[in-house]
Design a protein around this motif. Structure first.
Motif, PDB file in Angstrom:
ATOM      1  N   ASP A 109      42.402  13.889  -9.692  1.00 12.52           N
ATOM      2  CA  ASP A 109      42.895  14.398  -8.464  1.00 12.52           C
ATOM      3  C   ASP A 109      41.582  14.550  -7.410  1.00 12.52           C
ATOM      4  O   ASP A 109      42.274  14.940  -6.339  1.00 12.52           O
ATOM      5  CB  ASP A 109      43.631  15.387  -8.635  1.00 12.52           C
ATOM      6  CG  ASP A 109      45.197  14.868  -9.254  1.00 12.52           C
ATOM      7  OD1 ASP A 109      45.245  13.995  -9.079  1.00 12.52           O
ATOM      8  OD2 ASP A 109      45.648  16.042 -10.141  1.00 12.52           O
ATOM      9  N   LYS A 112      40.939  17.541  -3.266  1.00 14.83           N
ATOM     10  CA  LYS A 112      42.017  18.179  -2.859  1.00 14.83           C
ATOM     11  C   LYS A 112      42.951  18.312  -3.877  1.00 14.83           C
ATOM     12  O   LYS A 112      44.094  17.418  -4.048  1.00 14.83           O
ATOM     13  CB  LYS A 112      42.563  17.244  -1.637  1.00 14.83           C
ATOM     14  CG  LYS A 112      41.518  17.332  -0.352  1.00 14.83           C
ATOM     15  CD  LYS A 112      42.413  16.664   0.729  1.00 14.83           C
ATOM     16  CE  LYS A 112      41.575  16.774   1.854  1.00 14.83           C
ATOM     17  NZ  LYS A 112      42.075  15.983   3.245  1.00 14.83           N
ATOM     18  N   GLU A 115      47.177  18.718  -3.215  1.00 14.40           N
ATOM     19  CA  GLU A 115      47.579  17.798  -2.356  1.00 14.40           C
ATOM     20  C   GLU A 115      47.534  16.364  -3.304  1.00 14.40           C
ATOM     21  O   GLU A 115      48.787  15.683  -3.189  1.00 14.40           O
ATOM     22  CB  GLU A 115      46.886  17.413  -1.057  1.00 14.40           C
ATOM     23  CG  GLU A 115      47.570  16.355  -0.193  1.00 14.40           C
ATOM     24  CD  GLU A 115      46.677  16.218   0.960  1.00 14.40           C
ATOM     25  OE1 GLU A 115      46.703  15.151   1.626  1.00 14.40           O
ATOM     26  OE2 GLU A 115      46.315  17.175   1.709  1.00 14.40           O
ATOM     27  N   THR A 116      46.400  16.245  -3.795  1.00 10.92           N
ATOM     28  CA  THR A 116      46.565  14.899  -4.552  1.00 10.92           C
ATOM     29  C   THR A 116      47.577  14.914  -5.759  1.00 10.92           C
ATOM     30  O   THR A 116      48.183  13.838  -6.118  1.00 10.92           O
ATOM     31  CB  THR A 116      45.094  14.579  -5.057  1.00 10.92           C
ATOM     32  OG1 THR A 116      44.068  14.678  -3.946  1.00 10.92           O
ATOM     33  CG2 THR A 116      45.088  13.196  -5.740  1.00 10.92           C
ATOM     34  N   CYS A 117      47.465  16.212  -6.483  1.00 11.49           N
ATOM     35  CA  CYS A 117      48.589  16.131  -7.611  1.00 11.49           C
ATOM     36  C   CYS A 117      49.941  16.097  -7.031  1.00 11.49           C
ATOM     37  O   CYS A 117      50.700  15.190  -7.654  1.00 11.49           O
ATOM     38  CB  CYS A 117      48.269  17.713  -8.069  1.00 11.49           C
ATOM     39  SG  CYS A 117      49.362  18.015  -9.556  1.00 11.49           S
ATOM     40  N   ARG A 119      50.963  14.379  -4.502  1.00 12.99           N
ATOM     41  CA  ARG A 119      51.245  13.294  -4.075  1.00 12.99           C
ATOM     42  C   ARG A 119      51.429  12.203  -5.434  1.00 12.99           C
ATOM     43  O   ARG A 119      52.613  11.384  -5.457  1.00 12.99           O
ATOM     44  CB  ARG A 119      50.306  12.412  -3.188  1.00 12.99           C
ATOM     45  CG  ARG A 119      50.123  12.975  -1.841  1.00 12.99           C
ATOM     46  CD  ARG A 119      49.087  12.430  -0.921  1.00 12.99           C
ATOM     47  NE  ARG A 119      48.933  12.931   0.218  1.00 12.99           N
ATOM     48  CZ  ARG A 119      48.511  12.164   1.365  1.00 12.99           C
ATOM     49  NH1 ARG A 119      48.068  11.054   1.150  1.00 12.99           N
ATOM     50  NH2 ARG A 119      48.415  12.940   2.393  1.00 12.99           N
ATOM     51  N   ARG A 120      50.500  12.473  -6.292  1.00 17.90           N
ATOM     52  CA  ARG A 120      50.648  11.577  -7.452  1.00 17.90           C
ATOM     53  C   ARG A 120      52.056  11.849  -8.226  1.00 17.90           C
ATOM     54  O   ARG A 120      52.660  10.912  -8.727  1.00 17.90           O
ATOM     55  CB  ARG A 120      49.352  11.858  -8.363  1.00 17.90           C
ATOM     56  CG  ARG A 120      49.454  11.113  -9.714  1.00 17.90           C
ATOM     57  CD  ARG A 120      48.308  11.304 -10.508  1.00 17.90           C
ATOM     58  NE  ARG A 120      47.891  12.634 -10.739  1.00 17.90           N
ATOM     59  CZ  ARG A 120      48.511  13.578 -11.305  1.00 17.90           C
ATOM     60  NH1 ARG A 120      49.555  13.183 -12.037  1.00 17.90           N
ATOM     61  NH2 ARG A 120      47.849  14.671 -11.211  1.00 17.90           N
TER      62      ARG A 120
END
Length: 170
Positions: A109, A112, A115-117, A119-120
């Motif tokens: 991730d 970020k 945020e990345t988590c 989104r994923r």
């Protein structure tokens, strides 16, 4: 009472997966209430920076000395909140309902983390596509630990709400 999984079952299920955790001991001084246990999210984010680390998931899945960090988004519009029935995943949660979509932070991730988590996890669990029907989110000022089941007890949840999303899926 839910059945605890054996260490061998956890090792087989999660292998070498690592998840982002905070030692429970550093969180204790910030805890408010008991059902659920509430935390100021700003303090949780600070603890993540200072004390957070990646741990083997199978080791922390039933270890109360660690809290696995779970960012998620509550999808809402007007007077409605989206709820989803759990059809697969952890057998201790299948058949229950969730009002948030999210999950564990993993090393891939990057910087970020939250945020990345988010989104994923949204791409894995829903038909939402960032930029198409979900534009942004806002982290809630209160995070929590749900003490009502042993799965949730091992996690600290950082809820977010959508800032904007398109209603085309309703």
């Amino acid at each position: 009472m839910q059945r605890l999984l054996k260490i061998e079952e956890l090792q087989k299920k999660y292998g070498e997966e690592r998840v982002f955790c905070i030692p429970t001991s550093v969180l204790e001084k910030y805890a408010q209430g008991s059902d659920p246990i509430l935390y100021d999210t700003a303090k949780i984010l600070l603890c993540m920076e200072q004390y957070g680390s990646y741990q083997l998931r199978w080791k922390v899945e039933q270890d109360s000395s660690w809290k696995q960090v779970i960012p998620y988004v509550i999808m809402e519009t007007d007077e409605r909140i989206m709820a989803a029935k759990r059809l697969k995943g952890d057998p201790r949660l299948v058949g229950g309902y969730t009002v948030g979509m999210g999950g564990h932070i993993n090393p891939e991730d990057g910087e970020k983390l939250i945020e990345t988590c988010i989104r994923r996890e949204l791409e894995e669990e829903t038909t939402f596509i960032w930029g198409k029907n979900l534009d942004s989110y806002e982290i809630h000022p209160i995070s929590f630990v749900n003490v009502r089941n042993e799965v949730s007890l091992m996690h600290i949840c950082i809820p977010s709400t959508r800032k904007r999303w398109r209603r085309s899926f309703w």
